[in-house]
Design an enzyme around this catalytic site. Structure first.
Site, PDB file in Angstrom:
ATOM      1  CB  CYS A  73      40.432 -70.408 -36.933  1.00 34.37           C
ATOM      2  SG  CYS A  73      42.013 -69.926 -36.206  1.00 34.37           S
ATOM      3  CB  THR A  74      43.601 -75.206 -35.997  1.00 33.16           C
ATOM      4  OG1 THR A  74      44.602 -74.264 -36.418  1.00 33.16           O
ATOM      5  CG2 THR A  74      43.211 -76.093 -37.155  1.00 33.16           C
ATOM      6  CG  HIS A  75      44.857 -70.272 -33.125  1.00 33.69           C
ATOM      7  ND1 HIS A  75      45.381 -70.580 -34.356  1.00 33.69           N
ATOM      8  CD2 HIS A  75      45.881 -69.760 -32.384  1.00 33.69           C
ATOM      9  CE1 HIS A  75      46.670 -70.254 -34.367  1.00 33.69           C
ATOM     10  NE2 HIS A  75      46.997 -69.769 -33.184  1.00 33.69           N
ATOM     11  CB  THR A  78      44.537 -68.941 -42.500  1.00 30.32           C
ATOM     12  OG1 THR A  78      43.641 -68.804 -41.398  1.00 30.32           O
ATOM     13  CG2 THR A  78      44.713 -67.611 -43.182  1.00 30.32           C
ATOM     14  CG  ASP A  99      48.326 -73.113 -36.713  1.00 24.97           C
ATOM     15  OD1 ASP A  99      47.785 -72.623 -37.712  1.00 24.97           O
ATOM     16  OD2 ASP A  99      48.028 -72.756 -35.550  1.00 24.97           O
ATOM     17  CB  SER A 100      49.980 -69.184 -38.455  1.00 23.14           C
ATOM     18  OG  SER A 100      48.793 -69.310 -37.697  1.00 23.14           O
ATOM     19  CB  CYS A 105      46.827 -73.498 -40.530  1.00 19.94           C
ATOM     20  SG  CYS A 105      46.600 -71.720 -40.734  1.00 19.94           S
ATOM     21  N   GLY A 145      46.061 -64.775 -40.871  1.00 19.30           N
ATOM     22  CA  GLY A 145      44.781 -64.203 -41.310  1.00 19.30           C
ATOM     23  C   GLY A 145      44.915 -62.848 -41.981  1.00 19.30           C
TER      24      GLY A 145
END
Ligand code: DGL
Length: 266
Positions: free
Chosen positions: A186-188, A73, A7-8, A71, A40
């Site tokens: 969004c995985t967050h 994005t 992920d980011s 992720c 993003g």
């Protein structure tokens, strides 16, 4: 045999925690491209190029059995390209859960909460056209939620008014009907779902795809020899942060997840 979860930032930990339950015999390498967070805001061509180079190094170093791009994005932008550039590698992507939302909605009003990058993607628009043409789908690009989730995960207080401001555009009333599903694209965001529930003007279903992604990844792994399944000693799970070194609060969070910090590819 290792499974790489990418992920980011730390949002992909929502997928890692599900994947571990389903693949207890695997070693996990968690990679955060935190030097480039948030994804993003990136221009498409530059981000695709950055990810392609980074994966070249990561694959050479860790030789993962499977890579989960946790992720939205990154997946909506680059998964097809990564599969082309690294054809020997299995990638599992994360894309907005528009199909299940369209199947489940009763009011026909669905919102997709995502980063501005995911909202802009043709990939996302194609999903809507293919699976949700009979629904009214509102795409809501949030500029602040991923960072709010990161801060919360590091143990800071959540600014509930800021969460409320970010989610409010998801809620529509139209011809006596209301939005009944919000896709967490969004995985967050699953880290903040309780706050979102609290601040929402009315109850909705929040669709979180972490478990489905982990299930997909598990379905693509080969069974291990029985000796491994019986608990042969396994190397520690690891976390790689492209900034070089996560800050103290992040390091504490990673320890809580049982991840030992390793150096990033140079
Ligand atoms: N976790 C990422 C996603 O699923 C995005 C966060 C960011 O903007 O980097 O889209």
């Amino acid at each position: 045999m290792s499974v790489m979860v990418f992920d980011s930032g730390i949002g992909g930990l929502t997928v890692l925690r599900e994947a571990r339950v389903l693949m207890p015999d695997r070693r996990f390498i968690y990679v955060a491209d935190d030097a480039a967070f948030p994804y993003g805001d990136w221009e498409e061509a530059e981000l695709r190029e950055r990810m392609t180079g980074l994966f070249g190094d990561l694959i050479a170093e860790w030789k993962p059995e499977i890579i989960v791009i946790a992720c939205n994005t990154a997946s909506t932008l680059a998964i097809a390209h990564l599969r082309e550039v690294y054809p020997g590698q299995t990638f599992v992507g994360t894309v907005p859960a528009i199909k299940p939302a369209a199947e489940r909605t009763r009011s026909g009003l669905v919102s997709v909460l995502a980063t501005p990058g995911t909202v802009r993607r043709q990939y996302t628009r194609d999903l809507i056209e293919e699976w949700a043409s009979k629904c009214h789908v509102r795409l809501v690009g949030s500029t602040g939620l991923a960072a709010l989730a990161e801060s919360y995960m590091r143990g800071n207080m959540v600014d509930e008014a800021a969460v409320e401001k970010e989610i409010m555009p998801c809620f529509i009333e139209q011809d006596g009907k209301r939005t009944d599903i919000v896709v967490l694209a969004c995985t967050h965001y699953p880290f903040l779902v309780n706050r979102m529930r609290k601040m929402a003007p009315w109850p909705v279903d929040w669709i979180d795809t972490s478990e489905a992604i982990a299930r997909r990844a598990a379905s693509l792994t080969e069974p291990l020899p029985t000796s491994r399944q019986k608990g042969e000693v396994q190397q520690e799970d690891a976390a790689v942060f492209t900034s070089g070194k996560p800050d103290a609060l992040t390091a504490k969070l990673l320890r809580g997840f049982g991840l030992g910090v390793r150096s990033a590819p140079s």
